[in-house]
Design a protein around this motif. Structure first.
Motif, short mmCIF file in Angstrom:
data_model
loop_
_atom_site.label_atom_id
_atom_site.label_comp_id
_atom_site.label_asym_id
_atom_site.label_seq_id
_atom_site.Cartn_x
_atom_site.Cartn_y
_atom_site.Cartn_z
N ARG A 142 0.93 -1.59 0.10
CA ARG A 142 0.01 0.00 -0.17
C ARG A 142 0.86 0.93 -0.20
O ARG A 142 0.80 2.26 1.24
CB ARG A 142 -0.94 -0.15 1.37
N GLN A 199 -1.37 2.21 -5.40
CA GLN A 199 -3.02 3.13 -5.34
C GLN A 199 -3.58 2.16 -6.43
O GLN A 199 -4.68 2.07 -6.25
CB GLN A 199 -2.97 4.27 -4.86
N ASP A 223 -4.31 -1.63 -6.25
CA ASP A 223 -4.68 -2.29 -5.16
C ASP A 223 -5.92 -2.18 -4.82
O ASP A 223 -7.34 -1.81 -4.61
CB ASP A 223 -4.50 -0.90 -3.77
N SER A 262 -8.90 -2.42 -1.54
CA SER A 262 -9.26 -1.21 -1.25
C SER A 262 -10.40 -0.71 -2.44
O SER A 262 -11.67 -0.74 -1.63
CB SER A 262 -8.42 -0.20 -1.63
N GLY A 268 -11.60 -0.17 8.53
CA GLY A 268 -10.47 0.49 7.89
C GLY A 268 -11.12 0.95 6.36
O GLY A 268 -11.84 2.11 6.34
N VAL A 269 -10.87 0.13 4.95
CA VAL A 269 -11.97 1.35 4.73
C VAL A 269 -13.02 0.33 3.68
O VAL A 269 -13.95 1.26 3.75
CB VAL A 269 -10.90 0.47 2.76
N ASP A 302 -12.47 0.49 16.47
CA ASP A 302 -11.01 0.08 15.63
C ASP A 302 -9.50 0.31 16.75
O ASP A 302 -10.86 1.27 17.98
CB ASP A 302 -10.68 1.34 14.52
N ARG A 311 -6.82 0.72 14.98
CA ARG A 311 -5.62 1.48 15.59
C ARG A 311 -6.12 3.01 15.53
O ARG A 311 -7.57 3.98 15.16
CB ARG A 311 -5.70 1.80 13.36
N GLY A 336 0.09 0.75 7.61
CA GLY A 336 -1.13 1.00 8.74
C GLY A 336 -2.04 -0.11 8.41
O GLY A 336 -3.26 0.18 8.68
N ALA A 382 -3.47 -3.15 11.01
CA ALA A 382 -3.81 -3.26 12.27
C ALA A 382 -3.15 -4.38 13.58
O ALA A 382 -2.97 -5.72 12.42
CB ALA A 382 -5.24 -3.69 12.77
N GLN A 415 -11.43 -3.89 25.93
CA GLN A 415 -12.16 -4.23 24.72
C GLN A 415 -14.26 -4.58 24.33
O GLN A 415 -14.89 -3.48 24.46
CB GLN A 415 -11.75 -4.00 23.03
N THR A 458 -16.28 -5.91 10.86
CA THR A 458 -14.96 -5.59 9.23
C THR A 458 -13.58 -6.02 9.41
O THR A 458 -12.54 -5.65 9.29
CB THR A 458 -15.37 -4.35 8.77
N ALA A 459 -13.42 -6.38 10.83
CA ALA A 459 -11.96 -6.46 11.00
C ALA A 459 -11.84 -7.45 10.78
O ALA A 459 -11.50 -8.87 11.32
CB ALA A 459 -11.91 -6.18 13.35
N LEU A 460 -9.72 -7.48 10.69
CA LEU A 460 -9.38 -8.54 10.07
C LEU A 460 -7.91 -7.77 10.08
O LEU A 460 -7.92 -7.27 10.63
CB LEU A 460 -9.22 -8.38 8.45
P1 NAD Z 1 -8.10 -4.16 7.18
O1 NAD Z 1 -9.00 -5.26 5.75
O2 NAD Z 1 -6.88 -5.45 6.77
O3 NAD Z 1 -8.84 -4.42 8.33
C1 NAD Z 1 -10.26 -3.79 8.95
C2 NAD Z 1 -10.40 -3.02 9.79
O4 NAD Z 1 -10.37 -3.65 11.15
C3 NAD Z 1 -9.23 -1.97 10.27
O5 NAD Z 1 -8.95 -0.57 10.71
C4 NAD Z 1 -8.74 -2.94 11.31
O6 NAD Z 1 -7.31 -1.72 12.23
C5 NAD Z 1 -9.18 -3.74 12.20
N1 NAD Z 1 -8.65 -3.93 13.03
C6 NAD Z 1 -8.18 -5.28 13.66
N2 NAD Z 1 -8.19 -5.54 14.76
C7 NAD Z 1 -9.64 -5.45 14.96
C8 NAD Z 1 -10.35 -5.27 16.98
N3 NAD Z 1 -10.08 -6.18 17.03
N4 NAD Z 1 -11.74 -4.04 17.01
C9 NAD Z 1 -11.46 -3.64 15.91
N5 NAD Z 1 -10.38 -3.69 14.98
C10 NAD Z 1 -9.72 -4.01 14.51
O7 NAD Z 1 -7.76 -2.73 6.84
P2 NAD Z 1 -7.41 -2.14 5.69
O8 NAD Z 1 -9.41 -2.03 5.43
O9 NAD Z 1 -7.38 -2.88 4.33
O10 NAD Z 1 -6.60 -0.77 5.49
C11 NAD Z 1 -5.97 -0.89 6.84
C12 NAD Z 1 -4.81 -0.30 6.65
O11 NAD Z 1 -4.81 0.25 5.59
C13 NAD Z 1 -5.87 1.42 7.13
O12 NAD Z 1 -5.33 2.67 7.78
C14 NAD Z 1 -6.17 1.96 5.53
O13 NAD Z 1 -6.27 3.83 5.24
C15 NAD Z 1 -4.90 1.99 4.68
N6 NAD Z 1 -4.39 2.25 3.04
C16 NAD Z 1 -3.58 2.22 2.73
C17 NAD Z 1 -4.00 2.66 1.33
C18 NAD Z 1 -2.35 3.10 1.05
O14 NAD Z 1 -1.82 4.10 1.43
N7 NAD Z 1 -2.07 2.71 -0.68
C19 NAD Z 1 -4.82 2.31 0.54
C20 NAD Z 1 -5.60 1.52 1.25
C21 NAD Z 1 -5.78 1.52 2.49
#
Ligand code: NAD
Length: 376
Positions: free
Chosen positions: A119, A124, A127, A130, A173-174, A194, A196, A226, A228, A239, A256-258
């Motif tokens: 990422r 971008q 991706d 996303s 996240g996204v 979240d 983060r 970026g 978790a 939590q 959506t937590a991963l």
């Molecule tokens: P993801 O799909 O891996 O996880 C989804 C969300 O679940 C994340 O925000 C994560 O912090 C949250 N999570 C994990 N464990 C948790 C818990 N126990 N309780 C609550 N929430 C929990 O994440 P994602 O959507 O792929 O995004 C990850 C990061 O990447 C974000 O910071 C996003 O903004 C960033 N991102 C950056 C780019 C880029 O720079 N090109 C592109 C896309 C996303």
């Protein structure tokens, strides 16, 4: 070079090319063969692909292809139809599927896992996580609204007032951020959590309330990439206590937590579901990775403790036309980096950081550092 775009298997409505990407790939010097019917479920007819410059073929055309563009990892029977040396681009779902990676290696395929794309700014436009998560977050709200027997916005009518639904999004996240935005557009009162710290401001900027245990561990919970981190048991207990209180007052919960490469964290227990009002709805977008919600069933809507728990798989595929258009563009952007501007030659550069991050198999071996050992 020849690119083949197959029709995906049952249950997958997306397709890995669009008329736009076919046109652009053709202009770059590729010959493109699209399997008949590949785009139908995404609203793209054979004639649309033909008009963009593709030839319409059948599954057996895979044998003549140098490059294969797919949505999902190829099955054994698909792999047996590819020629050794072919480059295959797909969402490979590599974690826990090492046997399938070894099989692709044995077939001599060069397999790229699009979901491992770093990422970084340069990547971008490639991706897929996303582009697809964004649509999944949107669709999760639509699916929840469909199952919810009430209206989401507050409605003041001559016959009385319908209160606004309370929506709680876990994981911002996204997908989570798009779920927040979509629920807000429908008039719900939205909160989110979240682990983060960076998520706090993003949640607030969408007009939702941020709920989290903000201790020292929380402040350090984001990896350099970026993502978790896996949280400690102590944090998870704190939590859970906070969430338990909050959930009891919600009408719709969307999780959506991963955590990359790990099973999804369990965030909602049966007793939390039992504390919700009858007729409440929960959506588990993490169901394919083990689920955030106790009792969620992959591929269906289960009633758990009186709550309808939606566990649809491949939620982005439920918005197939939009998902295909964006996914196809992601693949195109990656392929474009492999074609020389001067000679129009297609070549995989093993030293490119995008190739290093995504290439699973090459030259008969599983080459990706995260999987090479398990496959050996
Ligand atoms: P993801 O799909 O891996 O996880 C989804 C969300 O679940 C994340 O925000 C994560 O912090 C949250 N999570 C994990 N464990 C948790 C818990 N126990 N309780 C609550 N929430 C929990 O994440 P994602 O959507 O792929 O995004 C990850 C990061 O990447 C974000 O910071 C996003 O903004 C960033 N991102 C950056 C780019 C880029 O720079 N090109 C592109 C896309 C996303």
């Amino acid at each position: 070079k020849v690119i083949f775009v197959p029709r995906e298997g049952a249950g997958e409505e997306r397709v890995a090319a669009s008329p736009e990407t076919v046109k652009r790939l053709t202009a770059m010097g590729f010959s493109i063969v699209v399997e008949t019917g590949a785009g139908t479920a995404s609203g793209i007819l054979d004639g649309d692909f033909e008009a963009a410059g593709a030839r319409i073929g059948s599954a057996s055309d895979a044998a003549g292809a140098d490059v294969i563009l797919k949505v999902n990892r190829p099955t054994s029977s698909e792999i047996s139809g590819y020629r050794s040396g072919a480059a295959v681009f797909a969402s490979m779902d590599p974690y826990g599927n090492e046997a399938a990676l070894a099989e692709m290696a044995r077939a001599g395929i060069t397999a790229f896992a699009m979901e491992l794309m770093p990422r970084i700014t340069r990547a971008q436009s490639m991706d897929v996580l996303s582009s697809q998560a964004n649509l999944a977050g949107y669709r999760a709200v639509i699916d929840a609204a469909h199952q919810y027997g009430r209206a989401l916005p507050m409605m003041m009518t001559a016959a009385g007032t319908v209160p606004a639904a309370k929506v709680f999004v876990m994981g911002a996240g996204v997908a989570g951020l798009q779920a927040i935005a979509t629920a807000r557009r429908l008039g719900a009162v939205v909160s989110a959590t979240d682990v983060r710290p960076a998520a706090k401001e993003q949640v607030a900027s969408l007009g939702a309330k941020f709920i989290a245990v903000e201790d020292e561990e929380f402040k350090a919970a984001e990896t350099a990439g970026g993502y978790a981190k896996q949280m400690s048991e102590a944090y998870q207990a704190k939590q859970a206590a906070l969430v338990a209180d909050h959930i009891a007052k919600q009408d719709i919960v969307i999780t959506t937590a991963l955590i990359p490469g790990r099973p999804a964290p369990r965030l909602v227990t049966r007793s939390m579901l039992a504390s919700m009002k009858a007729g409440s709805v929960a959506v588990d977008l993490a169901v394919e990775r083990g689920g955030n919600i106790e009792g969620s069933v992959k591929g269906s809507v289960a009633t758990v403790e009186g709550v309808k728990v939606i566990g649809y798989a491949n939620v982005a595929g439920r918005v197939a036309a939009s998902a295909s258009a964006l996914y196809a563009k992601n693949l195109f952007a990656f392929l474009e980096t492999m074609v020389s501007k001067e000679t129009k030659e297609f070549a995989v550069n093993p030293d490119d950081e995008l190739v290093k991050a995504t290439m699973l198999t090459h030259g008969g071996q599983v080459v990706h550092p995260n999987f090479a050992e398990a496959a050996a």
